[in-house]
Design a protein around this motif. Structure first.
Motif, PDB file in Angstrom:
ATOM      1  N   MET A 120      41.910  39.964  23.800  1.00 49.09           N
ATOM      2  CA  MET A 120      42.570  39.999  24.975  1.00 49.09           C
ATOM      3  C   MET A 120      42.472  38.939  25.492  1.00 49.09           C
ATOM      4  N   ASN A 121      43.171  37.844  25.554  1.00 47.50           N
ATOM      5  CA  ASN A 121      43.235  36.682  26.492  1.00 47.50           C
ATOM      6  C   ASN A 121      42.521  36.723  27.210  1.00 47.50           C
ATOM      7  N   LYS A 122      41.239  35.725  27.768  1.00 43.75           N
ATOM      8  CA  LYS A 122      40.360  35.440  28.995  1.00 43.75           C
ATOM      9  C   LYS A 122      41.390  35.088  29.684  1.00 43.75           C
ATOM     10  N   ARG A 123      40.957  36.024  31.018  1.00 43.40           N
ATOM     11  CA  ARG A 123      42.149  35.355  32.978  1.00 43.40           C
ATOM     12  C   ARG A 123      41.179  34.244  33.456  1.00 43.40           C
ATOM     13  N   PRO A 124      42.376  33.539  33.593  1.00 42.48           N
ATOM     14  CA  PRO A 124      42.053  32.744  34.162  1.00 42.48           C
ATOM     15  C   PRO A 124      41.215  32.822  35.634  1.00 42.48           C
ATOM     16  N   SER A 125      39.822  31.470  35.826  1.00 41.48           N
ATOM     17  CA  SER A 125      38.991  31.473  36.816  1.00 41.48           C
ATOM     18  C   SER A 125      39.346  30.737  37.450  1.00 41.48           C
ATOM     19  N   ILE A 126      38.988  31.099  39.532  1.00 41.88           N
ATOM     20  CA  ILE A 126      39.057  30.173  40.033  1.00 41.88           C
ATOM     21  C   ILE A 126      37.989  30.215  40.634  1.00 41.88           C
ATOM     22  N   LEU A 127      37.752  28.869  41.156  1.00 47.36           N
ATOM     23  CA  LEU A 127      36.174  29.111  42.240  1.00 47.36           C
ATOM     24  C   LEU A 127      36.938  28.467  43.950  1.00 47.36           C
ATOM     25  N   ILE A 128      36.892  29.519  44.971  1.00 49.04           N
ATOM     26  CA  ILE A 128      37.301  29.295  45.641  1.00 49.04           C
ATOM     27  C   ILE A 128      35.928  28.881  47.301  1.00 49.04           C
ATOM     28  N   VAL A 129      36.054  27.168  47.601  1.00 49.56           N
ATOM     29  CA  VAL A 129      34.977  27.133  48.267  1.00 49.56           C
ATOM     30  C   VAL A 129      35.190  26.873  49.945  1.00 49.56           C
ATOM     31  N   ASP A 130      35.000  27.088  51.166  1.00 41.78           N
ATOM     32  CA  ASP A 130      35.827  27.070  51.830  1.00 41.78           C
ATOM     33  C   ASP A 130      33.912  27.475  53.021  1.00 41.78           C
ATOM     34  N   ASP A 131      33.895  27.397  54.087  1.00 39.09           N
ATOM     35  CA  ASP A 131      32.632  27.615  54.831  1.00 39.09           C
ATOM     36  C   ASP A 131      32.946  28.604  56.009  1.00 39.09           C
ATOM     37  N   GLU A 132      34.829  29.174  55.641  1.00 41.72           N
ATOM     38  CA  GLU A 132      34.998  30.236  56.921  1.00 41.72           C
ATOM     39  C   GLU A 132      35.554  30.933  56.004  1.00 41.72           C
ATOM     40  N   VAL A 133      34.852  32.562  55.808  1.00 45.09           N
ATOM     41  CA  VAL A 133      35.116  33.819  54.679  1.00 45.09           C
ATOM     42  C   VAL A 133      36.093  34.347  54.768  1.00 45.09           C
ATOM     43  N   SER A 134      36.723  34.146  56.073  1.00 45.66           N
ATOM     44  CA  SER A 134      37.995  34.354  56.197  1.00 45.66           C
ATOM     45  C   SER A 134      39.115  33.518  55.450  1.00 45.66           C
ATOM     46  N   ASN A 135      39.294  32.139  55.376  1.00 43.70           N
ATOM     47  CA  ASN A 135      40.003  31.919  54.498  1.00 43.70           C
ATOM     48  C   ASN A 135      39.691  32.202  53.048  1.00 43.70           C
ATOM     49  N   ILE A 136      38.445  32.742  52.214  1.00 45.07           N
ATOM     50  CA  ILE A 136      38.289  32.936  51.553  1.00 45.07           C
ATOM     51  C   ILE A 136      38.358  34.263  51.204  1.00 45.07           C
ATOM     52  N   GLU A 137      38.869  35.363  51.777  1.00 44.89           N
ATOM     53  CA  GLU A 137      39.128  36.614  52.089  1.00 44.89           C
ATOM     54  C   GLU A 137      40.597  35.884  51.190  1.00 44.89           C
ATOM     55  N   ILE A 138      41.011  35.400  52.267  1.00 45.58           N
ATOM     56  CA  ILE A 138      42.975  34.876  52.256  1.00 45.58           C
ATOM     57  C   ILE A 138      42.930  34.651  50.888  1.00 45.58           C
ATOM     58  N   LEU A 139      42.924  34.041  50.446  1.00 44.08           N
ATOM     59  CA  LEU A 139      43.258  32.919  49.328  1.00 44.08           C
ATOM     60  C   LEU A 139      42.381  33.960  48.253  1.00 44.08           C
ATOM     61  N   SER A 140      41.762  35.078  48.090  1.00 44.40           N
ATOM     62  CA  SER A 140      41.679  35.342  47.464  1.00 44.40           C
ATOM     63  C   SER A 140      42.192  37.182  47.228  1.00 44.40           C
ATOM     64  N   ALA A 141      42.531  37.215  48.050  1.00 42.26           N
ATOM     65  CA  ALA A 141      43.552  38.676  48.500  1.00 42.26           C
ATOM     66  C   ALA A 141      45.156  37.449  47.717  1.00 42.26           C
ATOM     67  N   VAL A 142      45.400  36.586  47.552  1.00 40.80           N
ATOM     68  CA  VAL A 142      46.151  36.137  46.834  1.00 40.80           C
ATOM     69  C   VAL A 142      46.657  36.025  45.958  1.00 40.80           C
ATOM     70  N   LEU A 143      45.419  35.651  45.046  1.00 43.25           N
ATOM     71  CA  LEU A 143      44.940  35.436  43.409  1.00 43.25           C
ATOM     72  C   LEU A 143      44.745  35.858  42.876  1.00 43.25           C
ATOM     73  N   GLU A 144      43.597  37.323  43.195  1.00 50.13           N
ATOM     74  CA  GLU A 144      42.967  38.227  43.037  1.00 50.13           C
ATOM     75  C   GLU A 144      43.367  38.947  41.580  1.00 50.13           C
ATOM     76  N   GLU A 145      44.973  39.323  41.707  1.00 49.31           N
ATOM     77  CA  GLU A 145      45.747  40.271  40.868  1.00 49.31           C
ATOM     78  C   GLU A 145      45.713  39.197  39.152  1.00 49.31           C
ATOM     79  N   ASP A 146      45.824  37.864  39.359  1.00 47.51           N
ATOM     80  CA  ASP A 146      45.885  37.610  37.684  1.00 47.51           C
ATOM     81  C   ASP A 146      44.246  36.133  37.349  1.00 47.51           C
ATOM     82  N   HIS A 147      43.556  36.372  38.749  1.00 44.93           N
ATOM     83  CA  HIS A 147      42.540  36.026  37.684  1.00 44.93           C
ATOM     84  C   HIS A 147      41.464  35.748  38.573  1.00 44.93           C
ATOM     85  N   ASP A 148      40.445  35.811  37.914  1.00 44.74           N
ATOM     86  CA  ASP A 148      38.627  36.027  38.480  1.00 44.74           C
ATOM     87  C   ASP A 148      38.759  35.014  39.239  1.00 44.74           C
TER      88      ASP A 148
END
Length: 315
Positions: free
Chosen positions: A1-29
């Motif tokens: 099985m191919n390893k899923r791409p991983s993304i590091l989200i950097v933001d001092d606002e936790v709400s922004n991290i949560e929004i981006l995570s919700a958009v990307l977490e289905e296909d990425h670590d």
């Protein structure tokens, strides 16, 4: 099985991290950090495939983080996309000049984020594939000399942060020129591929690297490997090559193909010159040859920091 791409989200606002995570977490670590300093530490630990980096953060801002990432040999090739609400062309140009590949404006559009992340990850995959071809030996499939140089530069810098141990093995097929003269170059190539396969079977850790160093010479880079373990690996290589039972009537030491091996181990320190491990292992290889070949010689040594220059590419 191919390893899923991983993304590091950097933001001092936790709400922004949560929004981006919700958009990307289905296909990425997903990894995240809420400050510049945490971002650099997390990037070093996770080695993500892509970084989404907020520009405006207290303390170390996104520009400073990007500068640090691009100056780090371990992270320089990781694509950085800035996320910002600035809407300032001058700020965008500054980020691109620092090495970022794109900008995403806040508030984010999920469709735009997915498309840009997908495109940049695909471009990175293609660049990685091309880069891999450039550092791969065509005959054996092992890394080539340039890959050795890259690995030593990266590992000595990485391990210097924790005074980690690095071991290097260099080995040479005994009387290989005679083998080629006796059996022909086609048989010589087959011999090289069989020795390369034996080398790969003897080295097990994912972080270890096997190299065709040049001609009939091979190398192994063993991060975080103590000397006793490196010596065990070297003896295992010698035994595996011996077990191949490749006839070699021109050898002075055995009826079959054999190898001589040198091993060198040292703790990494800041400013260490990667050539030190190659020179030390090469010296041990010559000791093994002087002792009659078909043998292993090794030692630990202490790195003397004469300068901080990297191992330069010969290609």
């Amino acid at each position: 099985m191919n390893k899923r791409p991983s993304i590091l989200i950097v933001d001092d606002e936790v709400s922004n991290i949560e929004i981006l995570s919700a958009v990307l977490e289905e296909d990425h670590d997903i990894y995240f950090a809420t400050s510049g300093d945490e971002a650099i530490a997390t990037a070093r630990a996770a080695l993500p495939d892509l970084i989404l980096l907020d520009v405006l953060m207290p303390g170390t801002d996104g520009y400073e983080v990007c500068t640090s990432l691009k100056g780090d040999p371990l992270l320089a090739d990781v694509p950085v996309i800035f996320t910002t609400a600035l809407g300032d062309q001058e700020a965008e140009v500054k980020g691109l000049e620092l090495g970022a590949i794109d900008y995403i404006a806040k508030p984010i559009s999920p469709v735009v984020v997915r498309a840009r992340v997908r495109n940049h990850l695909e471009m990175k995959r293609m660049r990685d594939d091309l880069a891999k071809l450039a550092v791969t030996d065509a005959l054996t499939g092992l890394g080539n000399r340039r890959r050795l140089e890259q690995a030593l530069n990266i590992e000595t810098a990485r391990l210097a942060l924790t005074s980690g141990t690095l071991s290097v093995i260099i080995l040479d097929i005994d009387f290989f020129k005679r083998f080629n003269d006796l059996y022909g170059h086609t048989a010589g190539d087959r011999c090289l591929t069989m020795v390369a396969a034996a080398l790969n079977r003897a080295v097990h850790h994912a972080s270890d690297l096997t190299i065709r160093y040049g001609g009939e010479e091979f190398a192994c880079v063993l991060p975080e490997t103590e000397h006793d373990r490196a010596m065990d690996i070297a003896h295992g290589i010698r035994e595996r090559v011996e077990a191949l039972n490749i006839p070699h009537s021109g050898s002075d030491v055995a009826a079959t193909v054999s190898v001589s091996i040198g091993v060198a181990t040292a703790a990494c320190v800041p400013g260490a010159t990667p050539e030190a491990w190659v020179k030390a292992a090469d010296a041990e290889l010559y000791k093994a040859k002087a002792a009659g070949r078909n043998s292993v010689s090794g030692r630990t040594f202490q790195v003397v920091v004469e300068d901080a220059r990297p191992l330069s590419s010969t290609a």
